[in-house]
Enzyme design. Structure first.
Site, PDB file in Angstrom:
ATOM      1  N   ARG A  61       0.813  -1.223   0.000  1.00 25.67           N
ATOM      2  CA  ARG A  61       0.000   0.000   0.000  1.00 25.67           C
ATOM      3  C   ARG A  61       0.844   1.270   0.000  1.00 25.67           C
ATOM      4  NH1 ARG A  61      -3.132  -3.342   3.527  1.00 25.67           N
ATOM      5  NH2 ARG A  61      -5.096  -3.959   2.540  1.00 25.67           N
ATOM      6  N   GLU A 114      10.012  17.409 -24.934  1.00 27.09           N
ATOM      7  CA  GLU A 114       9.347  17.910 -23.731  1.00 27.09           C
ATOM      8  C   GLU A 114       9.903  19.276 -23.316  1.00 27.09           C
ATOM      9  OE1 GLU A 114       6.795  16.808 -22.145  1.00 27.09           O
ATOM     10  OE2 GLU A 114       6.546  14.725 -22.765  1.00 27.09           O
ATOM     11  N   ARG A 170      -2.866  21.361 -14.456  1.00 31.81           N
ATOM     12  CA  ARG A 170      -1.800  20.418 -14.799  1.00 31.81           C
ATOM     13  C   ARG A 170      -2.015  19.824 -16.186  1.00 31.81           C
ATOM     14  NH1 ARG A 170       1.178  15.771 -11.061  1.00 31.81           N
ATOM     15  NH2 ARG A 170       2.449  14.911 -12.749  1.00 31.81           N
ATOM     16  N   ASN A 204       0.057  18.389 -20.978  1.00 31.86           N
ATOM     17  CA  ASN A 204      -0.240  17.401 -22.015  1.00 31.86           C
ATOM     18  C   ASN A 204      -0.283  18.015 -23.412  1.00 31.86           C
ATOM     19  OD1 ASN A 204      -0.496  15.211 -20.198  1.00 31.86           O
ATOM     20  ND2 ASN A 204      -2.559  15.886 -19.674  1.00 31.86           N
ATOM     21  N   HIS A 264       8.663   8.430 -27.151  1.00 28.69           N
ATOM     22  CA  HIS A 264       7.651   9.341 -26.627  1.00 28.69           C
ATOM     23  C   HIS A 264       7.905  10.787 -27.028  1.00 28.69           C
ATOM     24  CE1 HIS A 264       4.652  10.983 -23.920  1.00 28.69           C
ATOM     25  NE2 HIS A 264       5.574  11.762 -23.379  1.00 28.69           N
TER      26      HIS A 264
END
Length: 327
Positions: free
Chosen positions: A78, A142, A198, A202, A221
């Site tokens: 977890r 990017e 945010r 993208n 990518h």
């Protein structure tokens, strides 16, 4: 498997000085291995090595390693702590910052994941010297995006320092990485779980992810982000948000940094690219979330882009880089 021969022993030596024990899990390089089967193997390794909640994972490698390690850290027992040690330009300016983790599911990129912030991100700029030209260019996809969405001065700075960046002048690259990380940090701090602003990070990803999926990850990518960014710039110009000259310059900047700006030779149809966008995790209440530019340095989220508009900007993407083309 690519990074281990280069940096594993150096990192192991550093960590051994402050850890009770260091256990290494290595898996084959490549996006095609970023899936749940690899995570399962990592879980098994951690269980057999008796890792507990006070132990920590360290992701040494590029974006694939960082995403997969972060997801395992978010879900093992977890949640355990982890740190990022990114070794590619793409992971240094993007994947390692912001706490997004995940793996691909079948052909769907990052469809399974969690938000889990690293305790530390450590970037050794010298690792840029071991990257292939293609891998370095992918990171620039990017980097350029950061200027386009948030900082016009940075976008201009990148063009002014292009020769030094391409020569991998480490002091210039260090400054570049720092600015890009600050841009991403500033956005993430406002919206850590991507409920709003945010989403501008993208930019170029809506069509970029669709192309990446349809090419079965044969394109990297950052290359797909560049293609998607060129298309988004074209659509922004078609809507009158930026000028045609801006859009053409954006395409040329990506091209000058070694990134693809057209898809004519990839054997993809516009219809299948548009259809692939409908299966992306960035869909919002059945609508495609598209990031466009009000101007260079100011992006916004738009949910009204039609299939016809995407078709038109893909027409532009199907072409080359001739400056007399019109959108």
């Amino acid at each position: 498997s690519n990074v281990a021969p280069l940096y594993l022993e150096e990192v192991r030596a550093v960590l051994s000085g402050c850890c009770k024990a260091v256990s290494v899990f290595t898996f084959p390089a490549g996006e095609e291995n970023k899936h749940l089967d690899t995570v399962r193997n990592l879980y098994e390794h951690l269980i057999l090595e008796h890792f507990d909640r006070k132990d920590m994972l360290a992701a040494l490698g590029g974006g694939v390693v960082g995403d997969l390690c972060g997801f395992a850290a978010a879900t093992y027992l977890r949640g355990v702590d982890f740190i990022q040690i990114p070794t590619t330009l793409l992971s240094q300016v993007d994947y390692s910052i912001g706490g997004k983790t995940g793996v691909d599911f079948d052909a769907y990129k990052n469809m399974v994941g969690a938000f889990h912030m690293p305790q530390l991100v450590y970037t050794a700029v010298t690792s840029l010297q071991t990257l292939t030209q293609e891998q370095f260019a992918c990171g620039m996809g990017e980097v350029i995006k950061h200027g386009l969405i948030m900082d016009a001065d940075y976008y201009e700075w990148l063009q002014a320092h292009r020769e030094e960046i391409l020569a991998r002048n480490l002091s210039v690259c260090e400054q570049m990485i720092l600015i890009s990380c600050r841009i991403k940090r500033d956005v993430v701090e406002q919206d850590p779980t991507e409920q709003g602003i945010r989403g501008i990070l993208n930019f170029g990803h809506t069509l970029g992810h669709a192309i990446e999926k349809l090419m079965h990850f044969q394109l990297l990518h950052g290359q797909c982000v560049a293609l998607g960014s060129v298309a988004a710039a074209g659509l922004s110009a078609k809507r009158g948000e930026i000028t045609l000259e801006d859009a053409l310059q954006i395409r040329e900047v990506f091209f000058q940094f070694g990134l693809p700006v057209a898809i004519a030779d990839f054997g993809l149809s516009k219809d299948e690219i548009i259809a692939a966008t409908k299966n992306d995790k960035k869909m919002d209440s059945g609508k495609i979330k598209f990031i466009l530019l009000h101007r260079i340095g100011e992006a916004f989220i738009d949910r009204t882009v039609t299939d016809e508009e995407m078709d038109a900007c893909l027409d532009w993407l199907m072409g080359g880089s001739d400056e007399d083309e019109r959108i």
